[in-house]
Design a protein around this motif. Structure first.
Motif, short mmCIF file in Angstrom:
data_model
loop_
_atom_site.label_atom_id
_atom_site.label_comp_id
_atom_site.label_asym_id
_atom_site.label_seq_id
_atom_site.Cartn_x
_atom_site.Cartn_y
_atom_site.Cartn_z
N TYR A 127 72.40 27.33 27.90
CA TYR A 127 71.50 28.02 27.23
C TYR A 127 71.89 29.69 27.08
O TYR A 127 71.78 30.04 25.80
N THR A 148 58.76 28.58 24.96
CA THR A 148 60.01 27.48 25.16
C THR A 148 60.32 27.27 26.63
O THR A 148 61.01 26.29 27.01
N VAL A 149 60.00 27.97 27.55
CA VAL A 149 60.06 27.89 28.87
C VAL A 149 59.19 26.68 29.46
O VAL A 149 59.67 25.87 30.06
N CYS A 192 57.74 32.65 26.20
CA CYS A 192 57.03 32.01 27.34
C CYS A 192 56.60 30.38 27.10
O CYS A 192 57.00 29.49 27.93
N THR A 243 67.01 26.70 23.25
CA THR A 243 66.14 25.89 23.70
C THR A 243 66.53 24.39 23.06
O THR A 243 66.32 23.38 23.81
#
Length: 393
Positions: free
Chosen positions: A239, A209-210, A207, A365
């Motif tokens: 990605y 990294t988003v 979460c 990421t």
């Protein structure tokens, strides 16, 4: 097509076998595994200072020899994003982990049968971790300033030797080391709490990294006056590719192609993307800081913010030029974890296992964020070139 059993499946298999074997393996067999762990742990302590010297010094020299405004801007952006990721992860972890890891503090103290190794062999390192780091800075900056050719060739050869040690010795033996750690924890009744922490940590870091990528592309969108969500969607191909390769270097062709699709000039993308594959490590930084904070909390280590701040600042430099193999960043970070945060062999083993379990997310990421860095550098350079004719007139 030849099937490749990667490092992540091997680590997961080692964890599963360690837990399963811990319930029925006899004591003598367990002690054999622990003897291997003791020897491998000593070897790691010996190699870590050499690893830092062999990777960081040539990396700094390579960066220093490449002059120019674009290099400085790219390096500054990459380092700023990496530090932002580290400090943001630390403060987010301080806020979230106490509730998330509540009840996990007893995961590490021994509660059952404990066994020891049959024997071990002392392998004292040739220098301390901080001595190796300072020497790497001195040599790297000195080679860049003096344009030393002979010493640079020697250090490049040394770097190749260290990379071979990592790729041919440390990485292949890591699953056996992790097997021994989880075997020991199962025998002592600690494994249930540790696995619970694993699952929680993986979900939280995904979460985070988003959120990090959204912030990076929002900044890039403001700089280039483009839709950040559209740019992020374009970079999803890179990605997904990085999820499979677990290597920023191996994903460079895909990252380069997607970055050009963002509107970045090809000649600039060809400079920024390969450079960022080495120096932009915001995803890796997030994983290491989050794992280190969680492990220190469940181990009962009371580490002040100043200690973690110094750790983050040095880690951002130490990870530069980490080899393009899965788990390279955590190998480079082991020395700092032990010298600055006081991690012992068990905690370091947990860090390695947790990090590798999430290695694909961190690499993906890093790679996706490279596109944001390239967009910002391209936008700034375009503005500079537009101002120059106006200034001349």
């Amino acid at each position: 097509m030849k099937f490749r059993f990667g490092l992540l499946p091997r680590v997961l298999l080692a964890i599963a076998l360690g837990v399963a074997c811990g319930f029925f393996l006899p004591g003598w067999a367990t002690r054999i595994a622990l003897t291997f762990n003791a020897l491998f742990g000593q070897f790691l302590e010996f190699v870590i200072p050499l690893l830092i010297l062999g990777l960081v010094a040539p990396g700094i020299a390579d960066l220093g020899r490449s002059a120019g405004r674009l290099l400085a801007l790219t390096a500054a952006l990459a380092y700023a994003f990496t530090l932002f990721s580290g400090f943001g992860t630390y403060f987010a972890g301080r806020a979230l982990f106490p509730a998330l890891l509540s009840g996990s503090e007893a995961a590490l103290p021994a509660g059952g049968e404990t066994l020891g190794a049959y024997f071990t062999v002392q392998m004292p390192p040739v220098m301390g971790v901080m001595s190796a780091l300072v020497l790497a800075f001195v040599l790297g900056l000195g080679m860049a300033y003096t344009q030393s050719v002979r010493l640079k060739e020697v250090m490049d050869e040394f770097k190749r030797i260290i990379e071979l040690v990592i790729a041919r010795v440390i990485i292949p033996l890591l699953p056996f080391y992790i097997f021994g750690i989880f075997l020991s924890m199962t025998r002592s009744g600690q494994v249930a709490g540790v696995l619970g922490v694993f699952v929680k940590l993986i979900l939280v870091i995904f979460c985070m990294t988003v959120i990090l990528l959204l912030l990076q592309f929002t900044i890039a969108g403001v700089a280039a006056r483009k839709n950040p969500l559209r740019m992020l969607r374009t970079m999803l191909t890179a990605y997904v590719t990085a999820l499979g390769t677990q290597s920023s270097a191996a994903t460079i062709p895909v990252t380069l192609a997607q970055t050009v699709k963002l509107g970045v000039r090809p000649e600039l993308a060809s400079f920024v993307v390969p450079l960022c594959a080495t120096i932009h490590l915001s995803g890796s930084m997030m994983k290491i800081v989050a794992c280190a904070l969680a492990v220190s909390m469940i181990a009962g280590l009371d580490l002040p913010t100043a200690t973690f701040a110094g750790f983050i600042l040095l880690l951002a430099v130490t990870m530069v030029a980490a080899p393009g193999v899965p788990g390279g960043a955590i190998m480079a970070a082991l020395g700092l974890l032990e010298s600055m945060l006081g991690f012992d062999e068990t905690l370091a083993g947990l860090m390695i296992a947790t990090y590798i379990a999430m290695d694909s997310f961190g690499t993906a990421t890093n790679v996706t964020g490279d596109g944001a860095v390239a967009v910002i550098v391209d936008a700034v350079d375009r503005r500079r070139k537009r101002r120059q004719p106006a200034e001349r007139s």
